[in-house]
Design a protein around this motif. Structure first.
Motif, PDB file in Angstrom:
ATOM      1  N   ALA A  16      -0.221  -4.074   5.429  1.00  0.00           N
ATOM      2  CA  ALA A  16      -0.257  -3.538   4.059  1.00  0.00           C
ATOM      3  C   ALA A  16      -1.408  -4.143   3.265  1.00  0.00           C
ATOM      4  CB  ALA A  16       1.070  -3.790   3.355  1.00  0.00           C
ATOM      5  N   ALA A  17      -1.731  -5.383   3.550  1.00  0.00           N
ATOM      6  CA  ALA A  17      -2.851  -6.029   2.855  1.00  0.00           C
ATOM      7  C   ALA A  17      -4.188  -5.473   3.325  1.00  0.00           C
ATOM      8  CB  ALA A  17      -2.802  -7.537   3.065  1.00  0.00           C
ATOM      9  N   VAL A  18      -4.286  -5.139   4.609  1.00  0.00           N
ATOM     10  CA  VAL A  18      -5.537  -4.627   5.177  1.00  0.00           C
ATOM     11  C   VAL A  18      -5.725  -3.132   4.876  1.00  0.00           C
ATOM     12  CG1 VAL A  18      -6.734  -4.173   7.370  1.00  0.00           C
ATOM     13  CG2 VAL A  18      -5.598  -6.364   6.998  1.00  0.00           C
ATOM     14  N   ASP A  19      -4.632  -2.373   4.884  1.00  0.00           N
ATOM     15  CA  ASP A  19      -4.700  -0.921   4.682  1.00  0.00           C
ATOM     16  C   ASP A  19      -3.622  -0.483   3.685  1.00  0.00           C
ATOM     17  OD1 ASP A  19      -5.157   1.793   4.850  1.00  0.00           O
ATOM     18  OD2 ASP A  19      -4.370   1.991   6.898  1.00  0.00           O
ATOM     19  N   PRO A  20      -3.799  -0.795   2.408  1.00  0.00           N
ATOM     20  CA  PRO A  20      -2.754  -0.519   1.422  1.00  0.00           C
ATOM     21  C   PRO A  20      -2.522   0.966   1.123  1.00  0.00           C
ATOM     22  CG  PRO A  20      -4.713  -1.342   0.333  1.00  0.00           C
ATOM     23  CD  PRO A  20      -4.954  -1.459   1.809  1.00  0.00           C
ATOM     24  N   GLN A  21      -3.349   1.831   1.645  1.00  0.00           N
ATOM     25  CA  GLN A  21      -3.176   3.267   1.397  1.00  0.00           C
ATOM     26  C   GLN A  21      -2.449   3.985   2.537  1.00  0.00           C
ATOM     27  OE1 GLN A  21      -3.728   4.494  -1.453  1.00  0.00           O
ATOM     28  NE2 GLN A  21      -5.483   3.502  -2.404  1.00  0.00           N
ATOM     29  N   TRP A  22      -2.033   3.243   3.575  1.00  0.00           N
ATOM     30  CA  TRP A  22      -1.485   3.902   4.755  1.00  0.00           C
ATOM     31  C   TRP A  22      -0.280   4.774   4.429  1.00  0.00           C
ATOM     32  CZ3 TRP A  22       3.390   3.767   6.654  1.00  0.00           C
ATOM     33  CH2 TRP A  22       4.223   2.734   6.246  1.00  0.00           C
ATOM     34  N   LEU A  23       0.652   4.287   3.618  1.00  0.00           N
ATOM     35  CA  LEU A  23       1.856   5.069   3.311  1.00  0.00           C
ATOM     36  C   LEU A  23       1.496   6.369   2.598  1.00  0.00           C
ATOM     37  CD1 LEU A  23       4.958   5.350   3.192  1.00  0.00           C
ATOM     38  CD2 LEU A  23       4.842   4.208   0.966  1.00  0.00           C
ATOM     39  N   PHE A  24       0.532   6.301   1.727  1.00  0.00           N
ATOM     40  CA  PHE A  24       0.143   7.473   0.960  1.00  0.00           C
ATOM     41  C   PHE A  24      -0.510   8.517   1.854  1.00  0.00           C
ATOM     42  CE2 PHE A  24       0.811   3.922  -1.699  1.00  0.00           C
ATOM     43  CZ  PHE A  24       1.503   4.445  -2.782  1.00  0.00           C
ATOM     44  N   ARG A  25      -1.309   8.071   2.819  1.00  0.00           N
ATOM     45  CA  ARG A  25      -1.872   9.001   3.805  1.00  0.00           C
ATOM     46  C   ARG A  25      -0.753   9.584   4.659  1.00  0.00           C
ATOM     47  NH1 ARG A  25      -5.432   4.848   4.575  1.00  0.00           N
ATOM     48  NH2 ARG A  25      -4.527   4.396   6.606  1.00  0.00           N
ATOM     49  N   PHE A  26       0.129   8.731   5.151  1.00  0.00           N
ATOM     50  CA  PHE A  26       1.233   9.147   6.021  1.00  0.00           C
ATOM     51  C   PHE A  26       2.096  10.209   5.342  1.00  0.00           C
ATOM     52  CE2 PHE A  26       5.655   8.765   7.330  1.00  0.00           C
ATOM     53  CZ  PHE A  26       5.560   8.912   8.706  1.00  0.00           C
ATOM     54  N   GLY A  28       1.224  12.138   2.832  1.00  0.00           N
ATOM     55  CA  GLY A  28       0.465  13.214   2.211  1.00  0.00           C
ATOM     56  C   GLY A  28       0.402  13.107   0.699  1.00  0.00           C
ATOM     57  N   MET A  29       0.456  11.889   0.205  1.00  0.00           N
ATOM     58  CA  MET A  29       0.419  11.646  -1.236  1.00  0.00           C
ATOM     59  C   MET A  29      -1.009  11.336  -1.679  1.00  0.00           C
ATOM     60  SD  MET A  29       3.783   9.165  -1.315  1.00  0.00           S
ATOM     61  CE  MET A  29       3.606   8.642  -3.007  1.00  0.00           C
ATOM     62  N   THR A  30      -1.256  11.489  -2.956  1.00  0.00           N
ATOM     63  CA  THR A  30      -2.536  11.096  -3.534  1.00  0.00           C
ATOM     64  C   THR A  30      -2.681   9.581  -3.385  1.00  0.00           C
ATOM     65  OG1 THR A  30      -2.344  12.874  -5.138  1.00  0.00           O
ATOM     66  CG2 THR A  30      -3.912  11.115  -5.647  1.00  0.00           C
ATOM     67  N   PRO A  31      -3.839   9.094  -2.958  1.00  0.00           N
ATOM     68  CA  PRO A  31      -4.025   7.639  -2.840  1.00  0.00           C
ATOM     69  C   PRO A  31      -3.798   6.941  -4.182  1.00  0.00           C
ATOM     70  CG  PRO A  31      -5.817   8.806  -1.769  1.00  0.00           C
ATOM     71  CD  PRO A  31      -5.014   9.835  -2.517  1.00  0.00           C
ATOM     72  N   GLN A  32      -3.369   5.703  -4.095  1.00  0.00           N
ATOM     73  CA  GLN A  32      -3.127   4.907  -5.299  1.00  0.00           C
ATOM     74  C   GLN A  32      -4.441   4.614  -6.024  1.00  0.00           C
ATOM     75  OE1 GLN A  32      -0.420   1.446  -5.011  1.00  0.00           O
ATOM     76  NE2 GLN A  32      -0.657   1.785  -2.824  1.00  0.00           N
ATOM     77  N   ASN A  33      -4.346   4.534  -7.329  1.00  0.00           N
ATOM     78  CA  ASN A  33      -5.485   4.077  -8.120  1.00  0.00           C
ATOM     79  C   ASN A  33      -5.609   2.562  -8.064  1.00  0.00           C
ATOM     80  OD1 ASN A  33      -6.223   6.630  -8.968  1.00  0.00           O
ATOM     81  ND2 ASN A  33      -4.884   6.558 -10.751  1.00  0.00           N
ATOM     82  N   HIS A  34      -4.507   1.894  -7.806  1.00  0.00           N
ATOM     83  CA  HIS A  34      -4.477   0.429  -7.783  1.00  0.00           C
ATOM     84  C   HIS A  34      -3.828  -0.048  -6.478  1.00  0.00           C
ATOM     85  CE1 HIS A  34      -5.682   0.488 -11.961  1.00  0.00           C
ATOM     86  NE2 HIS A  34      -4.723   1.374 -12.186  1.00  0.00           N
ATOM     87  N   PRO A  35      -4.553   0.011  -5.367  1.00  0.00           N
ATOM     88  CA  PRO A  35      -3.956  -0.377  -4.081  1.00  0.00           C
ATOM     89  C   PRO A  35      -3.545  -1.846  -4.032  1.00  0.00           C
ATOM     90  CG  PRO A  35      -6.321  -0.025  -3.859  1.00  0.00           C
ATOM     91  CD  PRO A  35      -5.944   0.429  -5.230  1.00  0.00           C
ATOM     92  N   GLN A  36      -4.017  -2.638  -4.985  1.00  0.00           N
ATOM     93  CA  GLN A  36      -3.642  -4.053  -5.009  1.00  0.00           C
ATOM     94  C   GLN A  36      -2.127  -4.220  -5.167  1.00  0.00           C
ATOM     95  OE1 GLN A  36      -5.729  -2.505  -7.077  1.00  0.00           O
ATOM     96  NE2 GLN A  36      -7.736  -3.459  -6.922  1.00  0.00           N
ATOM     97  N   ILE A  37      -1.464  -3.238  -5.776  1.00  0.00           N
ATOM     98  CA  ILE A  37      -0.005  -3.316  -5.936  1.00  0.00           C
ATOM     99  C   ILE A  37       0.652  -3.294  -4.565  1.00  0.00           C
ATOM    100  CG2 ILE A  37       2.021  -2.111  -6.830  1.00  0.00           C
ATOM    101  CD1 ILE A  37       0.195  -1.151  -9.155  1.00  0.00           C
ATOM    102  N   PHE A  38       0.217  -2.385  -3.689  1.00  0.00           N
ATOM    103  CA  PHE A  38       0.788  -2.309  -2.346  1.00  0.00           C
ATOM    104  C   PHE A  38       0.398  -3.532  -1.529  1.00  0.00           C
ATOM    105  CE2 PHE A  38       1.879  -0.225   1.716  1.00  0.00           C
ATOM    106  CZ  PHE A  38       3.076   0.368   1.342  1.00  0.00           C
ATOM    107  N   MET A  39      -0.809  -4.044  -1.763  1.00  0.00           N
ATOM    108  CA  MET A  39      -1.235  -5.271  -1.082  1.00  0.00           C
ATOM    109  C   MET A  39      -0.332  -6.440  -1.484  1.00  0.00           C
ATOM    110  SD  MET A  39      -5.350  -4.833  -1.516  1.00  0.00           S
ATOM    111  CE  MET A  39      -5.882  -6.182  -0.468  1.00  0.00           C
ATOM    112  N   THR A  40       0.039  -6.496  -2.742  1.00  0.00           N
ATOM    113  CA  THR A  40       0.917  -7.558  -3.223  1.00  0.00           C
ATOM    114  C   THR A  40       2.306  -7.419  -2.609  1.00  0.00           C
ATOM    115  OG1 THR A  40      -0.324  -7.703  -5.279  1.00  0.00           O
ATOM    116  CG2 THR A  40       1.902  -8.619  -5.295  1.00  0.00           C
TER     117      THR A  40
END
Length: 133
Positions: A16-26, A28-40
């Motif tokens: 999750a820290a390396v690829d915080p957008q994976w869930l959103f891609r999986f 089919g959601m719009t990528p996060q504007n603040h991926p640091q939240i998922f990294m945290t």
């Protein structure tokens, strides 16, 4: 079981820290504007993994860690259910709930049931079962 939970959480948190957008891609959601939240979130789950490894090393002293872990594994799906029922997240994000929460309910509950008498005894004797030593 706690070795598996520890390794899983550390691996999930690291990814999750390396690829915080994976869930959103999986999902089919719009990528996060603040991926640091998922990294945290990944960092926190990774740290839980370290605690689970400690329970594996000292199973007689892990009741409190496991209880907090199970509480999170129950509250997390409730939050997810709210997100899905209010249309904020698609049901396909349920992969999080299945892999991070549901698969661990039974093993954590069994451990807590089995370790409760020891934790209660130590507490009644004035010893914290979850302290080092």
């Amino acid at each position: 079981m706690f070795v598996a939970a520890g390794v899983y959480n550390i691996a999930w948190g690291s990814y999750a820290a390396v690829d915080p957008q994976w869930l959103f891609r999986f999902a089919g959601m719009t990528p996060q504007n603040h991926p640091q939240i998922f990294m945290t979130l990944g960092m926190v789950l990774g740290l839980y993994g370290v605690l689970y490894l400690d329970v594996a090393l000292r199973p007689a002293h892990g009741f409190l860690v496991a209880a907090v872990g199970l509480a999170g594994k129950i509250l997390g799906p409730l939050g997810w259910l709210w997100l899905v029922t209010t249309g904020r997240w698609p049901a396909s994000t349920g992969i999080l709930v299945i892999t991070n929460d549901l698969v661990w309910w039974l093993p954590f509950a069994v451990y807590l049931r089995d370790s409760w008498p020891h934790w209660r005894r130590d507490r009644e004797q004035g010893r914290l079962a979850d302290s080092a030593g």
